[in-house]
Design an enzyme around this catalytic site. Structure first.
Site, PDB file in Angstrom:
ATOM      1  N   LYS A 309       0.818  -1.227   0.000  1.00  0.00           N
ATOM      2  CA  LYS A 309       0.000   0.000   0.000  1.00  0.00           C
ATOM      3  C   LYS A 309       0.848   1.272   0.000  1.00  0.00           C
ATOM      4  CE  LYS A 309      -4.262  -1.679   2.082  1.00  0.00           C
ATOM      5  NZ  LYS A 309      -5.278  -1.506   3.119  1.00  0.00           N
ATOM      6  N   ASP A 346      -9.959   3.073   1.531  1.00  0.00           N
ATOM      7  CA  ASP A 346     -10.057   2.623   2.929  1.00  0.00           C
ATOM      8  C   ASP A 346     -10.707   3.715   3.779  1.00  0.00           C
ATOM      9  OD1 ASP A 346      -8.961   0.128   2.609  1.00  0.00           O
ATOM     10  OD2 ASP A 346      -6.910   0.746   3.079  1.00  0.00           O
TER      11      ASP A 346
HETATM   12  P1  NAP Z   1      -0.225  -2.680   9.194  1.00  0.00           P
HETATM   13  O1  NAP Z   1       0.079  -1.514   8.348  1.00  0.00           O
HETATM   14  O2  NAP Z   1       0.697  -3.835   9.226  1.00  0.00           O
HETATM   15  O3  NAP Z   1      -0.358  -2.131  10.707  1.00  0.00           O
HETATM   16  C1  NAP Z   1      -0.613  -2.992  11.770  1.00  0.00           C
HETATM   17  C2  NAP Z   1      -0.740  -2.196  13.072  1.00  0.00           C
HETATM   18  O4  NAP Z   1      -1.161  -3.116  14.063  1.00  0.00           O
HETATM   19  C3  NAP Z   1       0.565  -1.582  13.540  1.00  0.00           C
HETATM   20  O5  NAP Z   1       0.318  -0.369  14.205  1.00  0.00           O
HETATM   21  C4  NAP Z   1       1.089  -2.620  14.532  1.00  0.00           C
HETATM   22  O6  NAP Z   1       1.851  -2.083  15.576  1.00  0.00           O
HETATM   23  C5  NAP Z   1      -0.184  -3.145  15.110  1.00  0.00           C
HETATM   24  N1  NAP Z   1      -0.030  -4.536  15.565  1.00  0.00           N
HETATM   25  C6  NAP Z   1       0.365  -5.588  14.815  1.00  0.00           C
HETATM   26  N2  NAP Z   1       0.365  -6.709  15.556  1.00  0.00           N
HETATM   27  C7  NAP Z   1      -0.020  -6.341  16.810  1.00  0.00           C
HETATM   28  C8  NAP Z   1      -0.191  -7.043  18.016  1.00  0.00           C
HETATM   29  N3  NAP Z   1       0.026  -8.370  18.095  1.00  0.00           N
HETATM   30  N4  NAP Z   1      -0.585  -6.368  19.109  1.00  0.00           N
HETATM   31  C9  NAP Z   1      -0.811  -5.026  19.043  1.00  0.00           C
HETATM   32  N5  NAP Z   1      -0.648  -4.297  17.910  1.00  0.00           N
HETATM   33  C10 NAP Z   1      -0.270  -4.949  16.809  1.00  0.00           C
HETATM   34  O7  NAP Z   1      -1.657  -3.260   8.863  1.00  0.00           O
HETATM   35  P2  NAP Z   1      -2.924  -2.467   8.283  1.00  0.00           P
HETATM   36  O8  NAP Z   1      -2.902  -2.469   6.801  1.00  0.00           O
HETATM   37  O9  NAP Z   1      -3.032  -1.173   8.993  1.00  0.00           O
HETATM   38  O10 NAP Z   1      -4.091  -3.431   8.707  1.00  0.00           O
HETATM   39  C11 NAP Z   1      -4.404  -3.637  10.070  1.00  0.00           C
HETATM   40  C12 NAP Z   1      -5.598  -4.540  10.157  1.00  0.00           C
HETATM   41  O11 NAP Z   1      -6.740  -3.845   9.694  1.00  0.00           O
HETATM   42  C13 NAP Z   1      -5.491  -5.759   9.238  1.00  0.00           C
HETATM   43  O12 NAP Z   1      -4.879  -6.801   9.863  1.00  0.00           O
HETATM   44  C14 NAP Z   1      -6.929  -6.048   8.854  1.00  0.00           C
HETATM   45  O13 NAP Z   1      -7.434  -6.999   9.774  1.00  0.00           O
HETATM   46  C15 NAP Z   1      -7.619  -4.729   9.057  1.00  0.00           C
HETATM   47  N6  NAP Z   1      -8.045  -4.177   7.753  1.00  0.00           N
HETATM   48  C16 NAP Z   1      -9.313  -4.389   7.395  1.00  0.00           C
HETATM   49  C17 NAP Z   1      -9.791  -3.871   6.237  1.00  0.00           C
HETATM   50  C18 NAP Z   1     -11.232  -4.127   5.882  1.00  0.00           C
HETATM   51  O14 NAP Z   1     -11.593  -3.890   4.725  1.00  0.00           O
HETATM   52  N7  NAP Z   1     -12.064  -4.533   6.828  1.00  0.00           N
HETATM   53  C19 NAP Z   1      -8.966  -3.125   5.385  1.00  0.00           C
HETATM   54  C20 NAP Z   1      -7.644  -2.917   5.774  1.00  0.00           C
HETATM   55  C21 NAP Z   1      -7.195  -3.440   6.968  1.00  0.00           C
HETATM   56  P3  NAP Z   1       3.426  -1.802  15.463  1.00  0.00           P
HETATM   57  O15 NAP Z   1       3.539  -0.402  14.953  1.00  0.00           O
HETATM   58  O16 NAP Z   1       3.896  -1.987  16.840  1.00  0.00           O
HETATM   59  O17 NAP Z   1       3.978  -2.826  14.518  1.00  0.00           O
END
Ligand code: NAP
Length: 548
Positions: A309, A346
């Site tokens: 992304k 998003d």
């Molecule tokens: P990302 O860029 O990888 O960011 C993940 C975030 O979650 C980071 O801030 C990370 O913290 C934190 N994190 C990861 N593992 C963790 C844990 N075990 N405990 C606490 N915090 C944790 O991912 P993203 O693209 O933002 O997506 C995040 C989630 O949103 C996805 O996994 C998905 O389930 C959901 N999502 C849903 C949609 C939808 O259409 N419904 C669309 C996009 C995303 P750090 O900074 O410490 O690494």
């Protein structure tokens, strides 16, 4: 001497073939026959993999009845030798004997590997060709590098169909296969496909580029080649019978991507709105490979998922202001000049479901996480006048995001004392069967919880919120809303949101049922193992007693 292509055409007019051929395996003739019988109602085109039978020649008469009672169906007899990737341990002469017998029993088509053809005498090949329709096959289990050379070797021999199967090690290998198929279209009857997960898109796009048909597995677990997908997926999700040269190609790109429900949702939307388009899952191991594939196919639009992304932003000719602000793009349009334009849907996926429930101006919204989804939430909500709070596992990135989005950072230890209107989970905690929640019960001080995780539909966080009578927005709503905006950007038509939500809900229910079944099986296996261990342990003291 080769026959001219027009003679080929008149000869193969006998074969009015469906797009999908299912490979059928079985440990004996009765099992294979039964399996074929069960598939024939929906699939009139089957390849019987005789090489899976212990004694194919002896078994053939037992399959004759199947052919007799199904004159409407088309059967291919294949007896691929082990040296060519099949199971048959016999010689080329024995393979030929099996295929001849199959022809005499009424199989309309047989499949012969190029390496076998090279060992046969010209009169033996002519004799086979006189008896039956011939598919000449070549499999490359390593790469997709020398398609022209491989085909040059094949076209020395007379055949009704030439089947060239390669191995994709990246997405661009599919482009090589498509270009090859387009080149040979109209001169030869070709079947072309790339094996392996990276080659899955060739199973749909091959027919668009000129492959007469493609191969599919009967069910998951019955694949006869790596990367084979099931016939029902090809037909019901990808609508392969409708795919033609005018079909526009779209896809979701990421690594990994096989779990994505975007193909199910977007293909259903295309079907509902009668858009001649197909939506694929592109497993991109690098952005460079993805971009080369996008230009080579060419692909009209992309949904971008992890981990590209942010990285893709540099490859865009232009993007909307939100994408620039957030620094992440989840939607790409490829213009006619090949330039890529980026959008971030998003934001709409998060803002629209919230606006349907509350006034965002002045609302206190806590975002858990500081990654791509959290950034979309923070900037989108700030633009709507909400008071944005961020907390994150790694405080530094959370603090940075709070500063950029004009919000406030909250330490985790302080959450229990704070009150919010909305808490948004933008971390992956709770995903794919994980039993954890990103917060404890005492920290859920809010009127509304929006869990962006959509698989499973009922996460631990959602259950905790419901138990405290807190209103919930499931991640599915974001998924459908952001997909709806993508559909509108790509097609200019209003998205069929209800249909999109319905198919994703059904897919998640199916997935949950499959997982429950797997879990049950694993428990039963464990139980059996435990019983066996108890029986074994019970025997031990008896031994010890005897010793004493
Ligand atoms: P990302 O860029 O990888 O960011 C993940 C975030 O979650 C980071 O801030 C990370 O913290 C934190 N994190 C990861 N593992 C963790 C844990 N075990 N405990 C606490 N915090 C944790 O991912 P993203 O693209 O933002 O997506 C995040 C989630 O949103 C996805 O996994 C998905 O389930 C959901 N999502 C849903 C949609 C939808 O259409 N419904 C669309 C996009 C995303 P750090 O900074 O410490 O690494």
């Amino acid at each position: 001497m080769l026959e001219s292509s027009s003679t080929y055409a008149s000869r193969i007019r006998r074969f009015r073939l469906p797009r999908v051929c299912i490979a059928v395996v079985g440990s004996d003739a009765a099992t294979m026959s039964e399996r074929a019988e069960s598939l024939l109602r929906d699939n009139p085109f089957l390849e019987l993999r005789l090489d899976y039978l212990p004694q194919p020649l002896a078994a053939l008469p037992k399959l004759k009845h199947l052919l007799e009672i199904h004159p409407e169906a088309t059967f291919i007899a294949t007896c691929r030798r082990a040296v060519n990737g099949g199971k048959f341990k016999g010689s080329v002469a024995s393979e030929l004997a099996v295929l001849r017998r199959a022809a005499d029993l009424g199989f309309p088509l047989v499949d012969l590997e190029l390496q076998s053809a090279e060992e046969l005498k010209a009169e033996e090949l002519r004799d086979l060709w006189d008896r039956v329709g011939l598919i000449l096959s070549h499999h490359n289990f390593r790469s997709t590098k020398k398609l022209d050379e491989e085909f040059a070797a094949m076209s020395q021999y007379r055949a009704d169909f030439y089947k060239l199967v390669s191995t994709a090690t990246n997405l661009y290998d599919n482009v090589l296969m498509m270009k090859f198929l387009e080149k040979t279209f109209g001169t030869h009857e070709m079947v072309g496909v790339c094996m392996e997960e990276q080659g899955i898109i060739s199973r749909v796009l091959g027919v668009r580029a000129g492959s007469v048909f493609t191969f599919a597995a009967a069910t998951k677990g019955e694949e006869t080649a790596p990367g084979q997908v099931t016939a029902s997926e090809l037909r019901d999700v990808y609508r392969i019978e409708m795919v033609d040269q005018a079909t526009q190609v779209y896809g979701v790109a990421g690594d990994p991507v096989s779990h994505s429900l975007s193909p199910v949702m977007m293909n259903a939307a295309f079907r509902r709105e009668t858009v001649n388009a197909v939506f694929l899952a592109l497993h991109a191991k690098s952005l460079k490979d993805l971009l080369a594939c996008v230009q080579g196919i060419p692909i009209r639009g992309l949904s971008i998922t992890m981990p590209y992304k942010q990285e893709i932003v540099a490859a865009l000719a232009n993007s909307d202001p939100l994408t620039r602000l957030i620094g992440a793009c989840n939607t790409v349009v490829r213009a006619a000049d090949g330039k890529l334009y980026g959008f971030n849907t998003d934001v709409a996926g998060i803002v629209v479901p919230l606006e349907q429930r509350l006034t965002l101006a002045g609302a206190r919204v806590l975002i858990l996480g500081a990654g791509g989804a959290a950034r979309a939430a923070a900037f989108g909500l700030q633009a709507k006048g909400a008071e944005v709070f961020i907390t994150n596992r790694t405080p530094a990135s959370g603090v940075a995001l709070a500063r950029q989005a004009k919000g406030k950072y909250v330490k985790r230890a302080e959450l229990a004392k704070q009150q919010f209107d909305v808490i948004i989970n933008a971390t992956p905690v709770g995903m794919n069967g994980a039993k954890q929640a990103p917060l404890e019960e005492k920290e859920l001080n809010t009127k509304l919880v929006f869990d962006l995780v959509y698989n499973p539909a009922e996460t631990k966080l959602v259950k905790m919120a419901r138990a405290k009578s807190i209103e919930v927005i499931p991640g599915l709503e974001m998924f459908v809303q952001q997909g709806a905006r993508q559909f509108e950007i790509w097609t200019g038509k209003p998205a069929p949101i209800a249909e999109m939500g319905y198919v994703v809900t059904k897919a998640l229910e199916r997935k949950a049922a499959e997982e429950a079944e797997e879990e049950e099986k694993a428990l039963a296996k464990k139980g059996t193992a435990r019983k066996a261990a108890v029986r074994k342990a019970a025997k031990k003291p008896a031994k010890a007693t005897r010793k004493r």
